[in-house]
Design an enzyme around this catalytic site. Structure first.
Site, PDB file in Angstrom:
ATOM      1  N   ASP A 148       5.553   6.707  -3.284  1.00 24.15           N
ATOM      2  CA  ASP A 148       4.186   7.041  -2.861  1.00 24.15           C
ATOM      3  C   ASP A 148       3.242   6.374  -3.862  1.00 24.15           C
ATOM      4  O   ASP A 148       2.623   7.038  -4.682  1.00 24.15           O
ATOM      5  CB  ASP A 148       4.000   8.562  -2.841  1.00 24.15           C
ATOM      6  CG  ASP A 148       2.603   8.971  -2.382  1.00 24.15           C
ATOM      7  OD1 ASP A 148       1.881   8.113  -1.839  1.00 24.15           O
ATOM      8  OD2 ASP A 148       2.248  10.150  -2.572  1.00 24.15           O
TER       9      ASP A 148
HETATM   10  C1  LIG Z   1      -0.977   8.715  -3.868  1.00 27.09           C
HETATM   11  S1  LIG Z   1      -0.686   8.726  -5.557  1.00 27.09           S
HETATM   12  C2  LIG Z   1       0.865   9.536  -5.689  1.00 27.09           C
HETATM   13  C3  LIG Z   1       0.766  10.972  -5.383  1.00 27.09           C
HETATM   14  C4  LIG Z   1       1.988  11.753  -5.768  1.00 27.09           C
HETATM   15  N1  LIG Z   1       3.011  11.633  -4.744  1.00 27.09           N
HETATM   16  C5  LIG Z   1       1.647  13.205  -5.969  1.00 27.09           C
HETATM   17  O1  LIG Z   1       2.371  14.060  -5.460  1.00 27.09           O
HETATM   18  O2  LIG Z   1       0.664  13.519  -6.634  1.00 27.09           O
HETATM   19  C6  LIG Z   1      -0.233   7.047  -5.891  1.00 27.09           C
HETATM   20  C7  LIG Z   1       0.037   6.791  -7.362  1.00 27.09           C
HETATM   21  O3  LIG Z   1       0.737   5.554  -7.506  1.00 27.09           O
HETATM   22  C8  LIG Z   1       0.185   4.820  -8.578  1.00 27.09           C
HETATM   23  N2  LIG Z   1       0.495   3.398  -8.334  1.00 27.09           N
HETATM   24  C9  LIG Z   1      -0.183   2.503  -7.573  1.00 27.09           C
HETATM   25  N3  LIG Z   1       0.464   1.331  -7.515  1.00 27.09           N
HETATM   26  C10 LIG Z   1       1.587   1.479  -8.261  1.00 27.09           C
HETATM   27  C11 LIG Z   1       2.672   0.612  -8.569  1.00 27.09           C
HETATM   28  N4  LIG Z   1       2.737  -0.634  -8.079  1.00 27.09           N
HETATM   29  N5  LIG Z   1       3.655   1.080  -9.385  1.00 27.09           N
HETATM   30  C12 LIG Z   1       3.611   2.346  -9.879  1.00 27.09           C
HETATM   31  N6  LIG Z   1       2.596   3.223  -9.612  1.00 27.09           N
HETATM   32  C13 LIG Z   1       1.608   2.794  -8.797  1.00 27.09           C
HETATM   33  C14 LIG Z   1      -1.285   5.168  -8.528  1.00 27.09           C
HETATM   34  O4  LIG Z   1      -1.906   4.904  -9.764  1.00 27.09           O
HETATM   35  C15 LIG Z   1      -1.237   6.651  -8.165  1.00 27.09           C
HETATM   36  O5  LIG Z   1      -1.154   7.439  -9.297  1.00 27.09           O
END
Ligand SMILES: C[S@@+](CC[C@H](N)C(=O)[O-])C[C@H]1O[C@@H](n2cnc3c(N)ncnc32)[C@H](O)[C@@H]1O
Length: 228
Positions: A148
């Site tokens: 996610d």
């Molecule tokens: C929608 S949130 C995740 C929500 C999580 N499932 C929760 O329960 O709170 C997406 C997260 O992924 C991170 N993110 C975005 N692109 C990423 C990447 N390529 N690798 C790792 N983390 C990433 C963002 O910074 C964000 O914190």
């Protein structure tokens, strides 16, 4: 996905990274309760009010595997997926990969109030990295991989995450799963191309629609499940 309208909204933390701005806001909902909202690059990513699909991302996967002792979570966000993973006593090790160091810091220092207790769980390890890199460098296998990291292939916050929903990366995810291991991918929209890519890589895959309420507005978020 459209941001819920805020009744009252206050910025409580902001940071700039090479990928843009990360902002945490607190709003008060209709019942007077505080809700935290995460925005990246001006796009609503999630809040602490509607977290059912983030929790289901973990719950659905945990149900499919008899002994999910090792779990890799892509995207810490506000920690709801990780929290559900750690609520399962069968889990011995959960590695969560988060690209935004500041967000990890906000979870550790209590800017996000439930963060410190969550990350204090000795089974949890936070890795500050891009999930693409973390999967490429994985030296052990996992029983579950839960992704996610963005709003889904149809509504990207970061264009570079496009690859996360494509065959080459999904193949790498399959390779870090042990036999019978399960990959689940979260998406804000139905993603037929992602389903097709998963079916190509894994032979079979399932789409699940989950009802969510965004400011009393019914919507659907989607989970894509595949087993090695
Ligand atoms: C929608 S949130 C995740 C929500 C999580 N499932 C929760 O329960 O709170 C997406 C997260 O992924 C991170 N993110 C975005 N692109 C990423 C990447 N390529 N690798 C790792 N983390 C990433 C963002 O910074 C964000 O914190």
């Amino acid at each position: 996905m459209v941001s819920p309208e805020s009744v009252q909204s206050v910025e409580i933390a902001r940071a700039e990274s090479t990928r843009g701005e990360v902002v945490l806001r607190r709003r008060t909902n209709g019942t007077g309760a505080d809700v935290l909202e995460l925005r990246v690059n001006g796009v609503f990513v999630m809040d602490t009010l509607e977290t059912t699909s983030e929790i289901e991302l973990a719950a659905q996967a945990l149900e499919l595997v008899e002994d999910p002792s090792t779990v890799l979570v892509g995207g810490l966000g506000l920690g709801f997926t990780l929290q559900r993973v750690l609520a399962d006593p069968r889990v011995e090790r959960a590695v969560v990969v988060e690209i935004e160091e500041t967000l990890v810091q906000w979870m550790r220092d209590g800017t996000v109030p439930h963060g410190p207790a969550l990350l204090a769980d000795t089974r949890a390890t936070v890795v500050n990295a891009d999930i693409a890199m973390a999967i490429a460098e994985a030296r052990s296998t996992y029983d579950l991989v839960l992704l996610d990291v963005d709003n889904g292939p149809g509504y990207l916050v970061h264009q570079r995450n496009e690859a996360v929903y494509q065959e080459e990366f999904l193949r790498r995810c399959r390779d870090v799963l042990g036999p019978g291991g399960v990959l689940v991918v979260w998406s804000a929209n139905a993603a037929p191309d992602l389903l097709a890519a998963l079916r190509t890589v894994f032979g079979a895959a399932e789409e699940q629609a989950h009802d969510v309420l965004l400011q009393d507005r019914p919507e659907e978020y989607f989970l894509y499940l595949a087993r090695r």
